[in-house]
Design a protein around this motif. Sequence first.
Motif, PDB file in Angstrom:
ATOM      1  N   LYS A 296     -22.395  42.154  12.831  1.00  9.99           N
ATOM      2  CA  LYS A 296     -22.260  40.830  13.425  1.00  9.99           C
ATOM      3  C   LYS A 296     -21.011  40.764  14.295  1.00  9.99           C
ATOM      4  O   LYS A 296     -19.936  41.201  13.880  1.00  9.99           O
ATOM      5  N   LEU A 297     -21.187  40.240  15.488  1.00 11.96           N
ATOM      6  CA  LEU A 297     -20.042  39.882  16.317  1.00 11.96           C
ATOM      7  C   LEU A 297     -19.844  38.388  16.108  1.00 11.96           C
ATOM      8  O   LEU A 297     -20.616  37.563  16.620  1.00 11.96           O
ATOM      9  N   CYS A 298     -18.856  38.037  15.320  1.00 11.93           N
ATOM     10  CA  CYS A 298     -18.659  36.649  14.897  1.00 11.93           C
ATOM     11  C   CYS A 298     -17.633  35.966  15.795  1.00 11.93           C
ATOM     12  O   CYS A 298     -16.476  36.400  15.860  1.00 11.93           O
ATOM     13  N   CYS A 299     -18.054  34.909  16.458  1.00 10.75           N
ATOM     14  CA  CYS A 299     -17.104  34.066  17.187  1.00 10.75           C
ATOM     15  C   CYS A 299     -16.402  33.182  16.160  1.00 10.75           C
ATOM     16  O   CYS A 299     -17.062  32.524  15.346  1.00 10.75           O
ATOM     17  N   VAL A 300     -15.077  33.206  16.159  1.00 12.81           N
ATOM     18  CA  VAL A 300     -14.320  32.408  15.200  1.00 12.81           C
ATOM     19  C   VAL A 300     -13.520  31.310  15.889  1.00 12.81           C
ATOM     20  O   VAL A 300     -12.824  30.533  15.230  1.00 12.81           O
ATOM     21  N   ASP A 301     -13.620  31.233  17.211  1.00  7.07           N
ATOM     22  CA  ASP A 301     -12.894  30.230  17.990  1.00  7.07           C
ATOM     23  C   ASP A 301     -13.890  29.376  18.768  1.00  7.07           C
ATOM     24  O   ASP A 301     -14.444  29.796  19.776  1.00  7.07           O
ATOM     25  N   ALA A 302     -14.125  28.151  18.276  1.00 11.61           N
ATOM     26  CA  ALA A 302     -15.117  27.271  18.892  1.00 11.61           C
ATOM     27  C   ALA A 302     -14.716  26.837  20.297  1.00 11.61           C
ATOM     28  O   ALA A 302     -15.570  26.467  21.104  1.00 11.61           O
ATOM     29  N   SER A 303     -13.438  26.892  20.623  1.00 12.62           N
ATOM     30  CA  SER A 303     -12.974  26.409  21.925  1.00 12.62           C
ATOM     31  C   SER A 303     -13.463  27.280  23.081  1.00 12.62           C
ATOM     32  O   SER A 303     -13.511  26.831  24.221  1.00 12.62           O
ATOM     33  N   ILE A 304     -13.827  28.535  22.807  1.00 19.31           N
ATOM     34  CA  ILE A 304     -14.262  29.440  23.880  1.00 19.31           C
ATOM     35  C   ILE A 304     -15.533  28.928  24.550  1.00 19.31           C
ATOM     36  O   ILE A 304     -15.657  28.956  25.780  1.00 19.31           O
ATOM     37  N   ALA A 305     -16.481  28.444  23.765  1.00 14.47           N
ATOM     38  CA  ALA A 305     -17.760  27.993  24.321  1.00 14.47           C
ATOM     39  C   ALA A 305     -17.643  26.657  25.043  1.00 14.47           C
ATOM     40  O   ALA A 305     -18.322  26.427  26.047  1.00 14.47           O
ATOM     41  N   ILE A 306     -16.789  25.782  24.555  1.00 10.28           N
ATOM     42  CA  ILE A 306     -16.719  24.436  25.151  1.00 10.28           C
ATOM     43  C   ILE A 306     -15.683  24.348  26.267  1.00 10.28           C
ATOM     44  O   ILE A 306     -15.710  23.410  27.074  1.00 10.28           O
ATOM     45  N   LYS A 307     -14.806  25.330  26.370  1.00 10.71           N
ATOM     46  CA  LYS A 307     -13.769  25.314  27.400  1.00 10.71           C
ATOM     47  C   LYS A 307     -14.339  25.229  28.820  1.00 10.71           C
ATOM     48  O   LYS A 307     -13.850  24.442  29.639  1.00 10.71           O
ATOM     49  N   PRO A 308     -15.387  25.997  29.192  1.00 10.22           N
ATOM     50  CA  PRO A 308     -15.956  25.876  30.539  1.00 10.22           C
ATOM     51  C   PRO A 308     -16.490  24.480  30.842  1.00 10.22           C
ATOM     52  O   PRO A 308     -16.468  24.042  31.995  1.00 10.22           O
ATOM     53  N   VAL A 309     -16.980  23.784  29.816  1.00 10.96           N
ATOM     54  CA  VAL A 309     -17.484  22.421  30.015  1.00 10.96           C
ATOM     55  C   VAL A 309     -16.318  21.488  30.348  1.00 10.96           C
ATOM     56  O   VAL A 309     -16.398  20.671  31.271  1.00 10.96           O
ATOM     57  N   PHE A 310     -15.218  21.612  29.614  1.00 11.55           N
ATOM     58  CA  PHE A 310     -14.030  20.798  29.891  1.00 11.55           C
ATOM     59  C   PHE A 310     -13.476  21.091  31.288  1.00 11.55           C
ATOM     60  O   PHE A 310     -13.001  20.182  31.984  1.00 11.55           O
ATOM     61  N   GLU A 311     -13.510  22.359  31.690  1.00  9.24           N
ATOM     62  CA  GLU A 311     -12.947  22.737  32.989  1.00  9.24           C
ATOM     63  C   GLU A 311     -13.826  22.288  34.146  1.00  9.24           C
ATOM     64  O   GLU A 311     -13.331  21.961  35.219  1.00  9.24           O
ATOM     65  N   ARG A 312     -15.126  22.249  33.944  1.00 12.31           N
ATOM     66  CA  ARG A 312     -16.023  21.948  35.055  1.00 12.31           C
ATOM     67  C   ARG A 312     -16.228  20.457  35.271  1.00 12.31           C
ATOM     68  O   ARG A 312     -16.271  19.981  36.401  1.00 12.31           O
ATOM     69  N   PHE A 313     -16.358  19.697  34.188  1.00 16.22           N
ATOM     70  CA  PHE A 313     -16.682  18.277  34.316  1.00 16.22           C
ATOM     71  C   PHE A 313     -15.442  17.411  34.113  1.00 16.22           C
ATOM     72  O   PHE A 313     -14.599  17.694  33.266  1.00 16.22           O
TER      73      PHE A 313
END
Length: 649
Positions: A296-313
Motif C-alpha cells: 500500500k502507498l498510504c497518503c497520510v497528509d490530507a492537505s495534498i489532495a485539497i491544496k490544488p482546489v484551494f490554489e485554483r478557486f
Amino acid sequence: PFVRERNRKEQLCDFYENYSRMGSDASMQGIYSLHDMMQLGHERGWCPYFMARTMINRANVVVYNYQYMLDPKISGMVSREIERESIVVFDEAHNIDNVCIEALSVMLNRRIMRRCSANIRKLEDKLGQVERSDKKKLQDEYKALVEGLNLVNNDANSDMKGGMLLANPVLSQDILKEAMPGNIRRGKNFLNYLRALGDFIKLRMDDRQRFLELPGHFIEKLKEETKIIEPKAMRFCYSRLNSLLKTLEVTDMDEFTPIQLVANFCTLLATYNEGFRVLYEPHDERTPHIEDPKLKLCCVDASIAIKPVFERFRNVIITSGTLSPLDFYTRILQFSPKLSESLDMKLSRKCILPIIVTKGSDQAPISSKFEMRDNKNCLKNYGDLLVQLCEVVPDGIVCFFTSYEYMEMVVSHWGKDEVGILKKVLKEKLIFIETKDVVETSTALDAFKKACNCGRGAVFFSIARGKVSEGIDFNNHYGRCVVMFGIPYQYTKSNELKIRTEFLESHYNVPAREFITFDALRQTSQCVGRVIRSKTDYGIMIFADVRYAKADKLKKLPKWVIQYMDTSHRNLSTDRAVSVCRTFLRTMGQPRSQEDEIGVTMYNRDQIETMAKELGLDRKFAGGFQGSDVAEDAKVPQNSTPSSLASIK
C-alpha cells in the motif's frame, strides 16, 4: 474521435450523433438530476452522458460527489474547465480528510500485479500492430511528448494549464512544463520500464515480514535491485500511460485498470517523499494464518489532495452539521480560513434531548471499552436500558454499536434464554438488524419503516461507520430515539491508522490520542444526528458510555448538541434516563401549530423588511409582500437545522 472514425462504415451511436448534430449548442433551463437527464435524452434522442458533460461547464450550479473535485483521475475529465471564479462548497464535509486520503492512496496485491503483466503483454501486441499499420501515429505522439506534457491532451485550450494542475495534483506546475523523459517516450521502452517496475514490486511482495518505508527508501532499493538508475521517469508513468492508451485507441479502459493502478502507484511514489508511506502487510492483522500480501502507498497528509482546489478557486466553503471542533480541520487540512463560524440551532421549543448515561440502575459503570465489553453486568445494564426505552418511546428506535463484532456479541448475549432481553424487546417492538449485505440492509430498512407506519414500532440495530449511519435519515416517527452503545473508535492496531497518527503528531502537532478521539466523536455526531431532520421534528439522543461524560469528549461534540444538553443530564443512570425521556416525550406530544414557529424558526414580515433594508434592497424586496396574497406573517424558514461551519478560504 477515433472510435467514431473506426465505426463510421458500421453502425454509430444514434444518441451521440443526434446530440453532436443538434443538442450540443442547445440552451437548457431548470434543474436536472441524472434521472432527468436520462429522460430528456430519451425524449430528444440525445446522449445523456455527453449532455451532462457539456452542461457542467454551462450550469450556474452543479451538485456532485467529492471525488469529482478531489480525485485527480476523475477531476481531470469533469472539473478541468470550471472557472476560477466559481464558488466551491463541500457540504457534509465532516469526513473530507478521509476522502482526500483515499483519493491519493493506492493498494496493490498479487492479483492486480498478475493482471498488470497481462495488460503489458496486450499493449505490446497492440503497439506492434500500430507500428506495422500506422507508424506516423507513433511519430506524432513522440513529437508531442518531446515538446511537453501540456500537448499530450488533444483537447488543450487557453485554460489548459490550470486544468492540468487540477486534473493531476500529484505533479507540480514545474513538472508539467517539462518534456517527457527520453527513456519512456517510445511506447516499447515505456512498457519495458513498467515491466521492470512491476517485477520489482512482485519481488517486494514475496517478503514474509511487514515493512514500513518512506517513498525515497523504497526507490533506493529499486535502484539497487533493478537496472533503473534514474527513477525520475516514474513521476510521468500515469500521464505516459494515458497518452499510450489514447494513441493505441484503447476503448475498454476497465480492462486496463490494473496497469493504471501500478502507474498511479509509481507516479505518487516518485513525486512525494513526505506525506506518503509505503506499507507492506503479508497478511491481515486479524487473520494472521491467511496469506494475503498487500503493498500500500498510504497518503497520510490530507492537505495534498485539497491544496490544488484551494490554489485554483477563490472561494471554497467547507460546511457540515457535525464539523466539530472547527480548528481541528484547519490543522489537518493545513489552511487558514478567512471566516470560521459555528452556528446555533434556532428552535421554538427544546425538541432534542441529548443525555449521557454512565451507569446502570445498580450504579455499575457502562462502557464498550475493551476491558468491559464482555462484562455480563454491563451487557445486562445495556439491555435493561433498551427494554425500558421500548416501553416508553413510541414508534422507531435506532441503536448504534461500535462494530459488527461487538453487535454480534451483544445481541447473542441478549438472546440467551437466561438473559431474555430480546424477548422483552419483542413484546414491545420488532427488531431489525443492519448486515454487511446491502440488499439485506435495504430490505430491513423498508420493513422497519412499515412497522413504524402501522403503529407496531420497531428497533433497528446498526453500526457506526456503516451505511445507515451516513446516508439514511430517521425523520419524524422513524427515529424518536437514537442510542449510542459505546464510542466508535477505529481499530487502534491498524497499521494505516498508526502511520497516519504518527505523521500528524510529528508534522502538525496533533497528538495521536486526540485525533483518534476526534474521529470517534465525529462518527458519533453523525449517528445521533439521524433523528433530527427538520425544525418540527423531535428526538432523544442517548450517549450510553461513561467516557462520554469526560471533558475531552464533550468538547468535540457539535455546538448544537451541547447547546441543548443540560448539565444535570451528563451523568445519569439507566432508570433516571428513562424517567427524563418519559417527561420529554410527554411534553413533545402536546399539539403545536405553525403559528408558534413564526418569529423563531420562521421570519415574520417585519423581520424580512428589516433584513431587506440592511441588504440595501429597501422596499423593493419587502414591498413585494404587501400586494400579494401572502399572509400578514410571511412564513420564510430561518436557519433552524444545525450547521457547524461556514469556513471560507
